[in-house]
Design a protein around this motif. Structure first.
Motif, short mmCIF file in Angstrom:
data_model
loop_
_atom_site.label_atom_id
_atom_site.label_comp_id
_atom_site.label_asym_id
_atom_site.label_seq_id
_atom_site.Cartn_x
_atom_site.Cartn_y
_atom_site.Cartn_z
N LEU A 302 -30.14 -16.54 40.17
CA LEU A 302 -30.99 -17.43 40.97
C LEU A 302 -30.33 -17.56 42.34
CD1 LEU A 302 -32.53 -20.81 39.72
CD2 LEU A 302 -32.05 -20.31 42.11
N GLU A 303 -30.97 -16.97 43.32
CA GLU A 303 -30.39 -16.95 44.67
C GLU A 303 -30.78 -18.21 45.44
OE1 GLU A 303 -28.55 -14.53 47.87
OE2 GLU A 303 -28.12 -15.87 46.20
N GLY A 304 -29.80 -18.77 46.15
CA GLY A 304 -30.09 -19.88 47.05
C GLY A 304 -30.15 -21.24 46.38
N PHE A 305 -29.15 -21.57 45.58
CA PHE A 305 -29.10 -22.92 45.00
C PHE A 305 -29.03 -23.95 46.13
CE2 PHE A 305 -27.21 -20.67 41.26
CZ PHE A 305 -28.19 -21.05 40.34
N LYS A 306 -29.72 -25.08 45.92
CA LYS A 306 -29.74 -26.13 46.94
C LYS A 306 -28.67 -27.18 46.74
CE LYS A 306 -34.67 -25.41 47.79
NZ LYS A 306 -36.04 -26.00 47.77
N SER A 307 -28.02 -27.16 45.58
CA SER A 307 -26.94 -28.11 45.30
C SER A 307 -26.10 -27.58 44.15
CB SER A 307 -27.52 -29.48 44.92
OG SER A 307 -28.21 -29.41 43.68
N LYS A 308 -24.91 -28.15 44.00
CA LYS A 308 -24.06 -27.78 42.87
C LYS A 308 -24.70 -28.23 41.56
CE LYS A 308 -19.60 -27.78 45.28
NZ LYS A 308 -18.21 -28.31 45.28
N GLU A 309 -25.38 -29.33 41.60
CA GLU A 309 -26.03 -29.84 40.40
C GLU A 309 -27.13 -28.88 39.94
OE1 GLU A 309 -25.44 -31.61 43.16
OE2 GLU A 309 -23.76 -32.76 42.31
N GLN A 310 -27.84 -28.30 40.88
CA GLN A 310 -28.89 -27.34 40.53
C GLN A 310 -28.29 -26.09 39.91
OE1 GLN A 310 -31.46 -25.14 43.58
NE2 GLN A 310 -32.82 -26.83 43.02
N ALA A 311 -27.16 -25.65 40.44
CA ALA A 311 -26.49 -24.48 39.88
C ALA A 311 -26.05 -24.76 38.44
CB ALA A 311 -25.28 -24.11 40.74
N ARG A 312 -25.47 -25.93 38.23
CA ARG A 312 -25.02 -26.30 36.88
C ARG A 312 -26.21 -26.37 35.92
NH1 ARG A 312 -20.43 -28.85 35.34
NH2 ARG A 312 -19.96 -29.37 37.51
N GLN A 313 -27.33 -26.91 36.39
CA GLN A 313 -28.50 -27.06 35.53
C GLN A 313 -29.10 -25.71 35.16
OE1 GLN A 313 -29.53 -30.04 34.27
NE2 GLN A 313 -30.88 -28.77 32.98
N ALA A 314 -29.03 -24.76 36.06
CA ALA A 314 -29.57 -23.43 35.77
C ALA A 314 -28.84 -22.78 34.60
CB ALA A 314 -29.47 -22.54 37.00
N VAL A 315 -27.53 -22.96 34.55
CA VAL A 315 -26.76 -22.41 33.43
C VAL A 315 -27.23 -23.03 32.12
CG1 VAL A 315 -24.47 -22.18 32.41
CG2 VAL A 315 -24.76 -21.94 34.89
N VAL A 316 -27.48 -24.33 32.14
CA VAL A 316 -27.95 -25.04 30.95
C VAL A 316 -29.35 -24.58 30.57
CG1 VAL A 316 -28.56 -27.30 30.01
CG2 VAL A 316 -26.52 -27.06 31.45
N ASP A 317 -30.24 -24.49 31.56
CA ASP A 317 -31.64 -24.16 31.28
C ASP A 317 -31.82 -22.74 30.77
OD1 ASP A 317 -32.45 -26.68 32.01
OD2 ASP A 317 -32.98 -26.13 34.07
N LEU A 318 -30.89 -21.85 31.11
CA LEU A 318 -31.04 -20.45 30.73
C LEU A 318 -30.03 -20.01 29.66
CD1 LEU A 318 -31.70 -19.13 34.32
CD2 LEU A 318 -33.34 -19.08 32.45
N ALA A 319 -29.23 -20.95 29.18
CA ALA A 319 -28.22 -20.63 28.16
C ALA A 319 -28.89 -20.08 26.90
CB ALA A 319 -27.42 -21.88 27.82
N PRO A 320 -28.22 -19.12 26.22
CA PRO A 320 -26.88 -18.58 26.49
C PRO A 320 -26.89 -17.33 27.35
CG PRO A 320 -27.61 -17.79 24.36
CD PRO A 320 -28.75 -18.63 24.91
N TRP A 321 -27.99 -17.08 28.02
CA TRP A 321 -28.11 -15.90 28.87
C TRP A 321 -27.07 -15.95 29.98
CZ3 TRP A 321 -32.15 -14.75 33.11
CH2 TRP A 321 -32.39 -13.36 33.22
N PRO A 322 -26.33 -14.87 30.22
CA PRO A 322 -25.32 -14.88 31.28
C PRO A 322 -25.96 -14.91 32.67
CG PRO A 322 -25.45 -12.70 30.26
CD PRO A 322 -26.30 -13.62 29.43
N LEU A 323 -25.38 -15.72 33.54
CA LEU A 323 -25.88 -15.84 34.92
C LEU A 323 -24.83 -15.38 35.92
CD1 LEU A 323 -27.83 -19.23 35.15
CD2 LEU A 323 -28.68 -16.94 34.58
#
Length: 413
Positions: A302-323
């Motif tokens: 996911l290119e262009g995160f708008k915050s660190k919180e958004q980056a962290r949430q993406a890992v959770v939302d797409l787990a266990p898929w590697p990002l």
């Protein structure tokens, strides 16, 4: 390349019957329609009846037919392999006969020199919890420096390639031939140790072009690539005004890339990238990446995160898929450190401008000093021509010459 008589690894080989000079061409590819033992090596043949007959004869230590004296290089399967395929041989044809891509010989459940860069990267993603940190490289010199520092996985940036190779801004100007040529050179500087992840932008066209792009990257020994959903007139992911294609078009790109990878029987890692966050928002990015995952993409970006919180949430939302996390200092996303990324759960981290930005700063400083003072400022730094050449493989080149009986370097350099 020589395999000992007690080696149990299976070499998959196919034959192209109609070749120049009447000499069958050995192509390494997974298949198994004929098996025989020659010199203790199990050889699997995938070909038509004529080809199978040719290889069967070779496998039983009989000479291959139709060889001219000028091309009588081998009389057995192992000799053919020794004489025509080096340790990092790449099988490639362009006439449509053989779509299989083999970057090196493969093994069954074993590790070592026979693992391709793509296999090494794929296994590291699948079988470890490592965070794979990749410095961005934009040419052979920056790649050599990264390898000399100790990085084993590199990232070939499209922005850096466009700037260094073409002298242009990253506005979708670099095309497939530019990128493949650059990736081929970098990936093969040290394929036994290094792995290269390369930018594939939008795939440079529709499904047919994407099919060719994936095969050409695989033949070039590239270990992984990312393909994105920007429009064809794309721009750097950290510029404003990005536009993305529809979900259907994006997924057609992923399907084409996955089909090409599968048809080539390649382990190359397919990374699905979305730039939709700027235009359509985070939720649309998650929808797109989940759909890409369902189609068989190995990794998400996911290119262009708008915050660190958004980056962290993406890992959770797409787990266990590697990002994969792309870090661009002074870009549109917050700076996330290696430790932070590891704690968040990212699996790959690329620093796209890690070489390009410092190179710009240092080169400009030296040129400005030369303009003002008539000197570059290099004197006294200890940086010599020989020192630079040693980073670029001087010692290894000298060893090649000496091992072959050459005398060019007897007196040193």
């Amino acid at each position: 390349m020589t395999l000992p008589a007690n080696d149990t690894r299976a070499i998959d080989v196919s034959i192209k019957p109609s070749c120049q000079h009447g000499m069958p061409e050995v192509i390494i590819a997974p298949a198994s329609s004929y098996e025989s033992k020659a010199g203790g090596v199990t050889v699997s043949i995938a070909s038509d009846d004529k080809s199978a007959g040719l290889m069967a004869a070779a496998a039983e230590n009989h000479p291959l037919p139709n060889k001219t004296d000028a091309h009588r290089k081998a009389d057995t399967v192992t000799d053919v392999l020794d004489s025509q395929v080096d340790e990092n041989a790449i099988a490639s044809t362009t006439d449509g006969y053989q779509d299989s891509v083999a970057t090196t010989l493969s093994t069954t459940g074993q590790t070592g020199d026979f693992l391709t860069p793509a296999m090494r990267l794929k296994r590291r993603i699948d079988e470890t919890k490592d965070l794979i940190v990749c410095p961005g490289v934009y040419d052979g010199f920056s790649a050599r420096i990264a390898l000399s520092v100790g990085f084993d996985t590199l990232y070939m940036t499209g922005a850096g390639t466009t700037a260094s190779k073409l002298g242009m801004a990253d506005l979708g100007i670099a095309q497939l031939h530019d990128m493949v040529e650059h990736a081929d050179m970098i990936a093969n500087l040290d394929p036994k140790q290094g792995c290269l992840i390369a930018d594939m932008d939008t795939g440079y066209g529709g499904p047919i072009t994407i099919n060719q792009a994936v095969k050409q990257y695989a033949r070039a020994n590239v270990a992984g690539f990312h393909i994105e959903d920007q429009v064809m007139t794309k721009r750097c992911g950290h510029l404003s005004g990005k536009k993305v294609v529809t979900l259907d078009v994006y997924l057609s790109r992923i399907r084409a890339a996955k089909a090409a990878k599968d048809n080539a029987r390649s382990d190359i890692v397919l990374i699905a990238r979305t730039d939709a966050n700027q235009q359509l928002g985070y939720e649309e990015c998650i929808v797109r990446l989940r759909a890409a995952r369902a189609l068989g993409a190995d990794v998400g970006l996911l290119e262009g995160f708008k915050s660190k919180e958004q980056a962290r949430q993406a890992v959770v939302d797409l787990a266990p898929w590697p990002l994969l996390l792309n870090v661009v200092e002074n870009g549109h996303s917050p700076l996330i450190t290696v430790d932070e990324a590891k704690e968040m759960g990212f699996r790959i981290m690329i620093f796209s401008f890690a070489a390009l930005a410092p190179a710009y700063s240092a080169i400009r400083q030296a040129y400005e000093k030369l303009k003002r003072e008539g000197v570059t400022g290099i004197e006294g730094t200890g940086i010599s021509p020989r020192g630079i050449f040693e980073v670029c493989g001087l010692k290894q080149a000298m060893e090649v010459d000496t091992a072959a009986g050459g005398e060019d370097f007897k007196g040193g350099v």
